[in-house]
Scaffold this active site. Structure first.
Site, PDB file in Angstrom:
ATOM      1  N   THR A   1       3.412   1.551   3.447  1.00 46.94           N
ATOM      2  CA  THR A   1       2.037   1.225   4.179  1.00 46.94           C
ATOM      3  C   THR A   1       1.709   0.024   4.421  1.00 46.94           C
ATOM      4  O   THR A   1       1.896  -1.025   3.645  1.00 46.94           O
ATOM      5  CB  THR A   1       0.961   2.074   3.315  1.00 46.94           C
TER       6      THR A   1
ATOM      7  N   ASP B   1      -5.322   1.613   5.474  1.00 49.15           N
ATOM      8  CA  ASP B   1      -6.240   1.039   4.656  1.00 49.15           C
ATOM      9  C   ASP B   1      -6.496   1.979   3.400  1.00 49.15           C
ATOM     10  O   ASP B   1      -7.080   2.975   3.657  1.00 49.15           O
ATOM     11  CB  ASP B   1      -7.263   0.453   5.041  1.00 49.15           C
TER      12      ASP B   1
ATOM     13  N   ASN C   1       0.844   0.526  -5.060  1.00 49.82           N
ATOM     14  CA  ASN C   1       1.281  -0.902  -5.239  1.00 49.82           C
ATOM     15  C   ASN C   1       0.108  -1.829  -4.622  1.00 49.82           C
ATOM     16  O   ASN C   1      -0.190  -2.660  -5.206  1.00 49.82           O
ATOM     17  CB  ASN C   1       2.497  -1.312  -4.747  1.00 49.82           C
TER      18      ASN C   1
ATOM     19  N   SER D   1       0.339  -1.604 -12.220  1.00 51.89           N
ATOM     20  CA  SER D   1      -0.764  -1.963 -12.700  1.00 51.89           C
ATOM     21  C   SER D   1      -0.486  -3.427 -13.267  1.00 51.89           C
ATOM     22  O   SER D   1      -0.064  -4.290 -12.280  1.00 51.89           O
ATOM     23  CB  SER D   1      -0.826  -1.337 -14.092  1.00 51.89           C
TER      24      SER D   1
ATOM     25  N   TYR E   1     -10.773  -8.244 -12.692  1.00 51.98           N
ATOM     26  CA  TYR E   1      -9.285  -7.458 -12.281  1.00 51.98           C
ATOM     27  C   TYR E   1      -8.957  -6.645 -13.467  1.00 51.98           C
ATOM     28  O   TYR E   1      -8.399  -5.717 -13.269  1.00 51.98           O
ATOM     29  CB  TYR E   1      -8.325  -8.656 -12.255  1.00 51.98           C
TER      30      TYR E   1
ATOM     31  N   LYS F   1      -7.766  -2.657 -13.447  1.00 53.49           N
ATOM     32  CA  LYS F   1      -6.320  -2.248 -13.979  1.00 53.49           C
ATOM     33  C   LYS F   1      -6.470  -1.426 -15.432  1.00 53.49           C
ATOM     34  O   LYS F   1      -5.885  -0.403 -15.458  1.00 53.49           O
ATOM     35  CB  LYS F   1      -5.543  -3.261 -14.193  1.00 53.49           C
TER      36      LYS F   1
ATOM     37  N   THR G   1       5.594 -13.802  -6.833  1.00 51.65           N
ATOM     38  CA  THR G   1       5.361 -13.231  -5.618  1.00 51.65           C
ATOM     39  C   THR G   1       4.065 -13.826  -4.960  1.00 51.65           C
ATOM     40  O   THR G   1       3.705 -14.967  -5.631  1.00 51.65           O
ATOM     41  CB  THR G   1       4.541 -11.871  -5.894  1.00 51.65           C
TER      42      THR G   1
END
Length: 278
Positions: free
Chosen positions: A33, A57, A84, A135, A149, A153, A184
């Protein structure tokens, strides 16, 4: 090994993209996606016939249901779901507005929850499947400046731990991946910060914030190696419920476990004396 059908959210970049490429390269089919029209053809071109992009979304509940149903009509089944899609958020708890908390929770927790709930009926019908929740080590251990954050998680992990027990008799497996720092775009374009900045947190939350923003592109973790670990996990007949990724994540988890054990030992003789005498 039999071909797998993957459904991975958030494949435009980062872990999602790297994992999708690795799965498709070995011959699996990957439904990924993305959130922008221009990303559709780009993802489809990674491995024509093996990669299929859908606009989604994850905070749109109707869109989630429609996309999952369309994917199943297209491929016939979903063997592995990887939640993800998400983003990081920096700032002290007091600095963060409640609305900022809600926005992070909406994507990182409720988005993953909605996709999970949409996929589960199909996995139950086919008699099996594997749900992999991306996670973070931040979902197991909190850090100053990362509380918003952390909350998202921790919620994802709490839900997933219960889910794993509920769906095990149905032949469905659940795994929680807890990466440490990987190279990343997480510390770059995929991270946001509080609008409010308070000088009182210069020596705590802001130190962590500066460190995270400062090491973008220099993190120790190799996403391609991480993707290979996730592929092994997906192929396992007995995958772990939790899997930290990287030495930093492993060390952080062990340090927290040691800290919890120390607190338990120190207070056990007091905290356990709470039952009625009769």
């Amino acid at each position: 090994m039999a071909e797998k059908i993957w459904f991975i959210t958030g494949v435009s970049s980062g872990f999602g993209r790297t994992l999708a490429e690795a799965a498709a390269k070995r011959g699996d089919k990957v439904i990924g996606t993305v959130r922008q029209q221009r990303q559709l053809e780009e993802f489809n071109a990674i491995a024509p016939g093996n990669t299929f992009a859908y606009l989604l979304d994850v905070i749109n509940p109707d869109g989630v249901k429609e996309t999952v149903a369309a994917a199943v009509r297209h491929m016939g089944r979903i063997d592995v779901l990887v939640n993800n899609a998400g983003f990081g958020f920096l700032g002290a708890v007091e600095e963060a507005k409640v609305q900022e908390f809600k926005e992070v929770m909406e994507t990182n927790f409720f988005g993953a929850l909605q996709v999970t709930q949409a996929v589960l009926p199909f996995m139950r019908q086919q008699g099996g499947g594997h749900i992999i929740q991306m996670s973070s080590v931040a979902g197991f251990r909190s850090t100053q400046g990362f509380g918003v954050y952390n909350a998202s998680k921790f919620a994802l992990e709490g839900m997933s731990e219960a889910l794993a027990q509920e769906v095990a008799p149905l032949g469905i497996k659940v795994s929680i991946i807890e990466p440490g720092p990987f190279r990343t775009n997480f510390a770059g374009s995929s991270i946001k910060s509080t609008q409010n900045v308070m000088p009182e947190y210069e020596g705590t939350a802001h130190v962590f914030k500066d460190r995270i923003l400062g090491y973008a592109g220099t993190q120790e973790g190799n996403p391609e190696k991480a993707a290979q670990v996730v592929l092994q996990l997906a192929d396992s007949d007995s995958p772990p419920l939790r899997l930290p990724l990287g030495q930093t994540a492993y060390d952080a988890v062990r340090n927290k476990l040691n800290q919890v054990a120390q607190d338990l030992d120190a207070w056990e003789s007091i905290a356990t004396k709470t039952s009625f005498d009769d």
